[in-house]
Design a protein around this motif. Structure first.
Motif, mmCIF file in Angstrom:
data_model
loop_
_atom_site.group_PDB
_atom_site.id
_atom_site.type_symbol
_atom_site.label_atom_id
_atom_site.label_comp_id
_atom_site.label_asym_id
_atom_site.label_seq_id
_atom_site.Cartn_x
_atom_site.Cartn_y
_atom_site.Cartn_z
ATOM 1 N N MET A 33 -39.147 0.371 -26.793
ATOM 2 C CA MET A 33 -38.037 0.742 -27.666
ATOM 3 C C MET A 33 -37.879 -0.342 -28.710
ATOM 4 O O MET A 33 -38.195 -1.510 -28.452
ATOM 5 N N GLY A 34 -37.417 0.062 -29.877
ATOM 6 C CA GLY A 34 -37.283 -0.954 -30.901
ATOM 7 C C GLY A 34 -36.731 -0.434 -32.205
ATOM 8 O O GLY A 34 -36.133 0.646 -32.250
ATOM 9 N N TRP A 35 -36.963 -1.230 -33.235
ATOM 10 C CA TRP A 35 -36.407 -0.954 -34.552
ATOM 11 C C TRP A 35 -37.462 -1.150 -35.633
ATOM 12 O O TRP A 35 -38.233 -2.112 -35.581
ATOM 13 N N TYR A 36 -37.454 -0.240 -36.568
ATOM 14 C CA TYR A 36 -38.223 -0.352 -37.791
ATOM 15 C C TYR A 36 -37.212 -0.304 -38.947
ATOM 16 O O TYR A 36 -36.074 0.104 -38.778
ATOM 17 N N ARG A 37 -37.673 -0.714 -40.115
ATOM 18 C CA ARG A 37 -36.825 -0.587 -41.295
ATOM 19 C C ARG A 37 -37.657 -0.144 -42.478
ATOM 20 O O ARG A 37 -38.872 -0.351 -42.510
ATOM 21 N N GLN A 38 -36.970 0.436 -43.448
ATOM 22 C CA GLN A 38 -37.669 0.958 -44.617
ATOM 23 C C GLN A 38 -36.805 0.822 -45.852
ATOM 24 O O GLN A 38 -35.642 1.245 -45.856
ATOM 25 N N LEU A 39 -37.398 0.236 -46.878
ATOM 26 C CA LEU A 39 -36.768 0.193 -48.182
ATOM 27 C C LEU A 39 -37.276 1.378 -48.985
ATOM 28 O O LEU A 39 -38.392 1.845 -48.780
ATOM 29 N N GLY A 41 -39.113 3.568 -51.296
ATOM 30 C CA GLY A 41 -40.394 3.425 -51.951
ATOM 31 C C GLY A 41 -41.384 2.540 -51.241
ATOM 32 O O GLY A 41 -42.506 2.344 -51.724
ATOM 33 N N LYS A 42 -40.991 2.018 -50.088
ATOM 34 C CA LYS A 42 -41.885 1.133 -49.345
ATOM 35 C C LYS A 42 -42.194 1.731 -47.981
ATOM 36 O O LYS A 42 -41.507 2.627 -47.500
ATOM 37 N N GLN A 43 -43.226 1.195 -47.361
ATOM 38 C CA GLN A 43 -43.604 1.664 -46.033
ATOM 39 C C GLN A 43 -42.615 1.159 -44.985
ATOM 40 O O GLN A 43 -42.034 0.085 -45.121
ATOM 41 N N ARG A 44 -42.489 1.955 -43.947
ATOM 42 C CA ARG A 44 -41.651 1.540 -42.834
ATOM 43 C C ARG A 44 -42.332 0.375 -42.127
ATOM 44 O O ARG A 44 -43.547 0.390 -41.890
ATOM 45 N N GLU A 45 -41.577 -0.644 -41.773
ATOM 46 C CA GLU A 45 -42.151 -1.815 -41.127
ATOM 47 C C GLU A 45 -41.444 -2.104 -39.809
ATOM 48 O O GLU A 45 -40.233 -1.871 -39.667
ATOM 49 N N MET A 46 -42.212 -2.637 -38.890
ATOM 50 C CA MET A 46 -41.666 -2.999 -37.592
ATOM 51 C C MET A 46 -40.742 -4.194 -37.732
ATOM 52 O O MET A 46 -41.073 -5.160 -38.429
ATOM 53 N N VAL A 47 -39.617 -4.128 -37.065
ATOM 54 C CA VAL A 47 -38.673 -5.243 -37.057
ATOM 55 C C VAL A 47 -38.692 -5.935 -35.694
ATOM 56 O O VAL A 47 -38.873 -7.145 -35.608
ATOM 57 N N ALA A 90 -31.938 -2.502 -45.813
ATOM 58 C CA ALA A 90 -32.875 -1.384 -45.646
ATOM 59 C C ALA A 90 -32.200 -0.324 -44.776
ATOM 60 O O ALA A 90 -31.099 -0.538 -44.250
ATOM 61 N N VAL A 91 -32.887 0.776 -44.617
ATOM 62 C CA VAL A 91 -32.492 1.751 -43.599
ATOM 63 C C VAL A 91 -33.234 1.376 -42.318
ATOM 64 O O VAL A 91 -34.454 1.237 -42.316
ATOM 65 N N TYR A 92 -32.482 1.187 -41.261
ATOM 66 C CA TYR A 92 -33.052 0.784 -39.975
ATOM 67 C C TYR A 92 -33.155 2.009 -39.064
ATOM 68 O O TYR A 92 -32.187 2.761 -38.900
ATOM 69 N N TYR A 93 -34.345 2.165 -38.469
ATOM 70 C CA TYR A 93 -34.628 3.311 -37.612
ATOM 71 C C TYR A 93 -34.889 2.862 -36.188
ATOM 72 O O TYR A 93 -35.659 1.921 -35.939
ATOM 73 N N CYS A 94 -34.267 3.568 -35.281
ATOM 74 C CA CYS A 94 -34.538 3.349 -33.874
ATOM 75 C C CYS A 94 -35.840 4.049 -33.500
ATOM 76 O O CYS A 94 -36.147 5.126 -34.032
ATOM 77 N N ARG A 99 -44.301 8.070 -22.582
ATOM 78 C CA ARG A 99 -45.476 8.864 -22.182
ATOM 79 C C ARG A 99 -46.404 9.054 -23.364
ATOM 80 O O ARG A 99 -46.952 10.153 -23.569
ATOM 81 N N GLY A 100 -46.561 8.011 -24.136
ATOM 82 C CA GLY A 100 -47.507 8.026 -25.238
ATOM 83 C C GLY A 100 -47.026 8.719 -26.497
ATOM 84 O O GLY A 100 -47.755 8.781 -27.494
ATOM 85 N N ARG A 101 -45.823 9.230 -26.472
ATOM 86 C CA ARG A 101 -45.312 9.973 -27.622
ATOM 87 C C ARG A 101 -44.226 9.158 -28.311
ATOM 88 O O ARG A 101 -43.323 8.643 -27.655
ATOM 89 N N PRO A 102 -44.326 9.049 -29.645
ATOM 90 C CA PRO A 102 -43.290 8.314 -30.380
ATOM 91 C C PRO A 102 -42.077 9.190 -30.686
ATOM 92 O O PRO A 102 -42.200 10.400 -30.921
ATOM 93 N N TYR A 103 -40.935 8.560 -30.684
ATOM 94 C CA TYR A 103 -39.684 9.219 -31.038
ATOM 95 C C TYR A 103 -38.953 8.351 -32.060
ATOM 96 O O TYR A 103 -38.981 7.125 -31.983
ATOM 97 N N TRP A 104 -38.287 9.019 -32.992
ATOM 98 C CA TRP A 104 -37.533 8.314 -34.027
ATOM 99 C C TRP A 104 -36.099 8.822 -34.043
ATOM 100 O O TRP A 104 -35.845 10.013 -33.913
#
Length: 114
Positions: A33-39, A41-47, A90-94, A99-104
């Motif tokens: 579990m974790g957080w990514y963020r995205q500005l 026009g930019k790619q989402r990045e791991m936080v 940025a916008v922060y995404y959980c 089981r190998g599947r990503p969730y956002w």
């Protein structure tokens, strides 16, 4: 699993915020579990990521300022952010992997401005 992020807002540079990500079911068996963020026009990045085994991983840009934690009893993952900088805005995404599947989750907006 559904993820509900909250806690974003406006904060001054140097300030703190805590983001929360509530899961729709028990997270005790969710591998990552974790957080990514995205500005815009930019790619989402791991936080920050936290594994089921207790390992954590942080982006270099937030190391020492952000702390991720998992509360299995509350089915919630937190991101405590200190010493916020304008570039943290940025916008922060959980995020979760089960089981190998990503969730956002939906994003929560963090604005850092004086």
């Amino acid at each position: 699993v559904q993820l509900q992020a909250s806690g974003g807002g406006l904060v001054q540079p140097g300030g703190s915020l805590r983001l929360s990500c509530a899961a729709s079911r028990s997270i005790s068996s969710i591998n990552v579990m974790g957080w990514y963020r995205q500005l815009s026009g930019k790619q989402r990045e791991m936080v920050a990521l936290a594994t089921i085994g207790g390992n954590t991983n942080y982006a270099d840009s937030v190391q020492g300022r952000f702390t991720i934690s998992r509360d299995d009893a509350e089915n919630t993952v937190y991101l405590q952010m200190y010493s916020l900088k304008p570039e943290d805005a940025a916008v922060y995404y959980c995020y979760a992997v089960s089981r190998g599947r990503p969730y956002w989750g939906q994003g929560t907006l963090v604005t850092v401005s004086s």
